[in-house]
Design a protein around this motif. Sequence first.
Motif, PDB file in Angstrom:
ATOM      1  N   ASP A  87      -7.060   9.510  -7.496  1.00 10.30           N
ATOM      2  CA  ASP A  87      -5.568  10.107  -7.722  1.00 10.30           C
ATOM      3  C   ASP A  87      -4.878   9.985  -6.534  1.00 10.30           C
ATOM      4  O   ASP A  87      -5.292  10.401  -5.321  1.00 10.30           O
ATOM      5  N   ASN A  88      -3.821   9.335  -6.659  1.00  8.13           N
ATOM      6  CA  ASN A  88      -2.817   8.763  -5.660  1.00  8.13           C
ATOM      7  C   ASN A  88      -3.742   7.943  -4.451  1.00  8.13           C
ATOM      8  O   ASN A  88      -4.352   6.854  -4.683  1.00  8.13           O
ATOM      9  N   ASN A  89      -3.939   8.825  -3.298  1.00 11.82           N
ATOM     10  CA  ASN A  89      -4.779   7.911  -2.311  1.00 11.82           C
ATOM     11  C   ASN A  89      -6.142   8.433  -1.974  1.00 11.82           C
ATOM     12  O   ASN A  89      -6.749   8.255  -0.880  1.00 11.82           O
ATOM     13  N   ILE A  90      -6.837   9.116  -2.945  1.00 16.04           N
ATOM     14  CA  ILE A  90      -8.057   9.903  -2.768  1.00 16.04           C
ATOM     15  C   ILE A  90      -9.192   9.365  -3.896  1.00 16.04           C
ATOM     16  O   ILE A  90      -8.484   9.587  -4.950  1.00 16.04           O
ATOM     17  N   LEU A  91     -10.213   8.988  -3.302  1.00 19.91           N
ATOM     18  CA  LEU A  91     -11.191   8.567  -4.437  1.00 19.91           C
ATOM     19  C   LEU A  91     -11.960   9.584  -4.150  1.00 19.91           C
ATOM     20  O   LEU A  91     -12.763   9.898  -3.054  1.00 19.91           O
ATOM     21  N   LYS A 127     -15.116   2.562   6.839  1.00 29.42           N
ATOM     22  CA  LYS A 127     -14.384   2.085   8.069  1.00 29.42           C
ATOM     23  C   LYS A 127     -14.702   0.523   8.219  1.00 29.42           C
ATOM     24  O   LYS A 127     -13.495  -0.200   8.609  1.00 29.42           O
ATOM     25  N   GLY A 128     -15.756   0.056   7.894  1.00 36.41           N
ATOM     26  CA  GLY A 128     -15.765  -1.458   7.828  1.00 36.41           C
ATOM     27  C   GLY A 128     -14.881  -2.435   6.794  1.00 36.41           C
ATOM     28  O   GLY A 128     -14.372  -3.251   6.938  1.00 36.41           O
ATOM     29  N   TYR A 129     -14.908  -1.455   5.565  1.00 39.09           N
ATOM     30  CA  TYR A 129     -13.801  -2.022   4.606  1.00 39.09           C
ATOM     31  C   TYR A 129     -12.616  -1.967   4.916  1.00 39.09           C
ATOM     32  O   TYR A 129     -12.001  -2.979   4.900  1.00 39.09           O
ATOM     33  N   SER A 130     -11.904  -0.978   5.491  1.00 43.51           N
ATOM     34  CA  SER A 130     -10.716  -1.006   5.818  1.00 43.51           C
ATOM     35  C   SER A 130     -10.373   0.263   6.819  1.00 43.51           C
ATOM     36  O   SER A 130     -11.040   1.407   6.794  1.00 43.51           O
ATOM     37  N   ASP A 131      -9.755   0.142   7.928  1.00 42.44           N
ATOM     38  CA  ASP A 131      -9.476   1.091   8.898  1.00 42.44           C
ATOM     39  C   ASP A 131      -8.326   2.166   8.310  1.00 42.44           C
ATOM     40  O   ASP A 131      -8.245   3.136   9.264  1.00 42.44           O
ATOM     41  N   LYS A 132      -7.788   1.815   7.260  1.00 45.23           N
ATOM     42  CA  LYS A 132      -7.040   2.603   6.309  1.00 45.23           C
ATOM     43  C   LYS A 132      -7.950   3.666   5.763  1.00 45.23           C
ATOM     44  O   LYS A 132      -7.390   4.620   4.980  1.00 45.23           O
ATOM     45  N   LEU A 133      -9.077   3.490   5.644  1.00 42.57           N
ATOM     46  CA  LEU A 133      -9.993   4.315   4.829  1.00 42.57           C
ATOM     47  C   LEU A 133     -10.855   5.329   5.648  1.00 42.57           C
ATOM     48  O   LEU A 133     -11.585   5.039   6.711  1.00 42.57           O
ATOM     49  N   SER A 134     -10.727   6.585   5.302  1.00 37.94           N
ATOM     50  CA  SER A 134     -11.824   7.601   5.902  1.00 37.94           C
ATOM     51  C   SER A 134     -12.311   8.239   4.917  1.00 37.94           C
ATOM     52  O   SER A 134     -12.176   8.327   3.686  1.00 37.94           O
ATOM     53  N   MET A 135     -13.420   8.999   5.442  1.00 33.54           N
ATOM     54  CA  MET A 135     -14.464   9.940   4.355  1.00 33.54           C
ATOM     55  C   MET A 135     -14.563  11.326   4.753  1.00 33.54           C
ATOM     56  O   MET A 135     -14.774  11.426   6.116  1.00 33.54           O
ATOM     57  N   PHE A 150     -18.291  13.288  -2.122  1.00 34.42           N
ATOM     58  CA  PHE A 150     -17.327  12.437  -1.138  1.00 34.42           C
ATOM     59  C   PHE A 150     -16.011  12.351  -1.473  1.00 34.42           C
ATOM     60  O   PHE A 150     -15.427  12.550  -2.672  1.00 34.42           O
ATOM     61  N   GLU A 151     -15.198  12.326  -0.539  1.00 33.33           N
ATOM     62  CA  GLU A 151     -13.620  11.948  -0.681  1.00 33.33           C
ATOM     63  C   GLU A 151     -13.419  10.953   0.333  1.00 33.33           C
ATOM     64  O   GLU A 151     -13.531  11.098   1.515  1.00 33.33           O
ATOM     65  N   PHE A 152     -12.764   9.788  -0.402  1.00 32.81           N
ATOM     66  CA  PHE A 152     -12.430   8.691   0.538  1.00 32.81           C
ATOM     67  C   PHE A 152     -10.971   8.486   0.350  1.00 32.81           C
ATOM     68  O   PHE A 152     -10.282   8.462  -0.655  1.00 32.81           O
ATOM     69  N   ILE A 153     -10.347   8.763   1.469  1.00 32.74           N
ATOM     70  CA  ILE A 153      -8.791   8.814   1.730  1.00 32.74           C
ATOM     71  C   ILE A 153      -8.337   7.488   2.316  1.00 32.74           C
ATOM     72  O   ILE A 153      -8.724   7.066   3.286  1.00 32.74           O
TER      73      ILE A 153
END
Length: 155
Positions: A87-91, A127-135, A150-153
């Motif tokens: 949803d939007n920018n959250i998995l 973080k290895g996948y993308s520096d735009k991703l946080s958990m 889990f929430e991946f943002i």
Amino acid sequence: MKEQPVSQLTRRLIEAELYGHLYETMTEISGKEKALEIISENLKKSAFKAGQAFAATVEKPSLAHFATVVEIWKKGDAIVVEEISVDNNILTIKVVRCRYQESYRDMGLPEELCPILSCCRDEPFAKGYSDKLSMKRATTLAEGGDCCPFEFIWE
């Protein structure tokens, strides 16, 4: 990520057996705290590299692509996912069963090692996948929670 010759679960069980032996030896030499610290750091570095490798499988990494990793994690009924949504920018992923943890305990691995073998990998993988991703994850099944929420943002 290239296709592995064995499932993720099988690979993790092989690794867990090796880490169990390593933990035993390191504990004798350096104590439990130091052994857990070293194993955790090793797993985090490995997970970060695995995240980079997964990102390299697409031209442009995205949250939608990152979400497809759940299918790899689920193979062999390794995890049971009750909920998954983007949803939007959250998995959001709600894992309600984890055969990784169940198997580690069935193997007789020390309780303090079991959560580290899988749980500490998740955030560095992202973080290895993308520096735009946080958990974010408030609890885990390994810690006694009723699920792994889990929430991946993607920022």
